[in-house]
Design an enzyme around this catalytic site. Structure first.
Site, mmCIF file in Angstrom:
data_model
loop_
_atom_site.group_PDB
_atom_site.id
_atom_site.type_symbol
_atom_site.label_atom_id
_atom_site.label_comp_id
_atom_site.label_asym_id
_atom_site.label_seq_id
_atom_site.Cartn_x
_atom_site.Cartn_y
_atom_site.Cartn_z
ATOM 1 C CG ASP A 1 62.171 29.971 39.352
ATOM 2 O OD1 ASP A 1 62.829 29.102 38.592
ATOM 3 O OD2 ASP A 1 61.404 29.558 40.379
ATOM 4 C CB SER A 2 59.273 29.307 36.268
ATOM 5 O OG SER A 2 59.487 28.318 37.280
ATOM 6 C CB CYS B 1 65.063 29.121 36.598
ATOM 7 S SG CYS B 1 63.949 27.951 35.574
ATOM 8 C CD GLU C 1 55.279 28.223 41.917
ATOM 9 O OE1 GLU C 1 54.716 29.112 42.323
ATOM 10 O OE2 GLU C 1 56.616 28.579 41.924
ATOM 11 C CB CYS D 1 64.277 21.660 40.056
ATOM 12 S SG CYS D 1 62.610 23.016 40.092
ATOM 13 C CG HIS E 1 59.942 25.281 42.262
ATOM 14 N ND1 HIS E 1 60.513 25.947 41.155
ATOM 15 C CD2 HIS E 1 58.750 25.969 42.397
ATOM 16 C CE1 HIS E 1 59.655 26.955 40.652
ATOM 17 N NE2 HIS E 1 58.857 26.803 41.614
#
Ligand code: DGL
Length: 268
Positions: A12-13, A75, A155, A187, A189
């Protein structure tokens, strides 16, 4: 090394894919995980398709270098931009799964009238969810909304507080999301703020997060290829392309123990 003994690669990022890694750990406790969070390029949601394809390719090489038996694109932005190209380039060497197709199959077996999708700018502007859901389930109306502040917010550690509640409320009050039966968290996240999202809807709207659905798909795929770990495969490894304390903190929260976090400079 026996093929089943090899690790599952996940990328993932940033911390988002940890929601998927955590679900995998719960569904398949014997699997060894190699995780790559591309924190140097976060957020992916603002990048071009071409940039995300390049990052995804390089990370896939890295995970294959660790002998991954399967690469999980944990992701949505990378799934929307790079899944097909990774399959084409690496599909004969390694199994590859994305996070969008399993969710599309899940929702198409549930006959929703009106579905909402929230995700990054890249995922929403790609139209991937709308396209795939309208093919698989033509009677379902799909409305989608880009919510680009949520990833940097998460984040940066703004969760369960006034700032995040205000941002979430502002996004989810959008008229397009009225009268939805369910909301896809497009997403990886977003499951971290799932309770805040459910609370906004007074727990009346089903909130669909991909983590468990995708972990179940991984299990089926490994079983089909006789690649389920038979245990004793060693320690998980977590790599980031840029070190952040927050990554370590969230990873600890999910994995409930000290994690083996390293910086891997794969871009130089
Ligand atoms: N977690 C990611 C996703 O599912 C990436 C978010 C980002 O880096 O913008 O889209």
């Amino acid at each position: 090394m026996e093929a089943w003994n090899r690790p599952v690669g996940i990328f993932d990022s940033g911390v988002g894919g940890l929601t998927v890694a955590h679900a995998i750990r719960q569904t398949l406790p014997g699997e060894r995980i190699i995780y790559f969070g591309d924190t140097a390029h976060l957020p992916y949601g603002d990048k071009s398709e071409e940039a995300i394809r390049n990052y995804s390719r390089r990370i896939t090489d890295f995970l294959i270098g660790y002998d991954a038996k399967l690469v999980m694109i944990a992701c949505n932005s990378a799934s929307a931009s790079a899944y097909e190209s990774l399959l084409e380039e690496y599909g004969d060497r390694v199994l590859i799964l994305d996070v969008i197709n399993p969710v599309v199959e899940y929702v198409s077996s549930h006959n929703y009238d009106r579905l909402g999708v929230i995700g990054t700018k890249r995922t929403i502007s790609s139209g991937t969810y709308e396209k795939k859901i309208s093919e698989a389930s033509p009677s379902t109306d799909v409305v989608s909304l880009a919510t680009p502040l949520l990833v940097p917010m998460i984040e940066e550690g703004f969760i369960f507080d006034d700032i995040s509640n205000a941002i979430i409320r502002t996004y989810l009050s959008d008229g397009r999301l009225q009268k939805i039966n369910a909301l896809i968290l497009g997403c990886t996240h977003y499951p971290i703020i799932r309770n805040q999202i459910s609370k906004f809807f007074n727990f009346d709207v089903e909130v669909i997060d991909s983590a468990r659905i995708v972990a179940a798909r991984l299990k089926e795929t490994l079983e089909k290829h006789d690649l389920v770990s038979r245990g004793g495969t060693g320690e998980d490894m977590f790599f980031v392309s840029d070190y952040t304390d927050y990554f370590e903190k969230i990873a600890r929260m999910f994995f409930e123990s000290a994690i083996n976090l390293r910086k891997a400079d794969i871009w130089s």
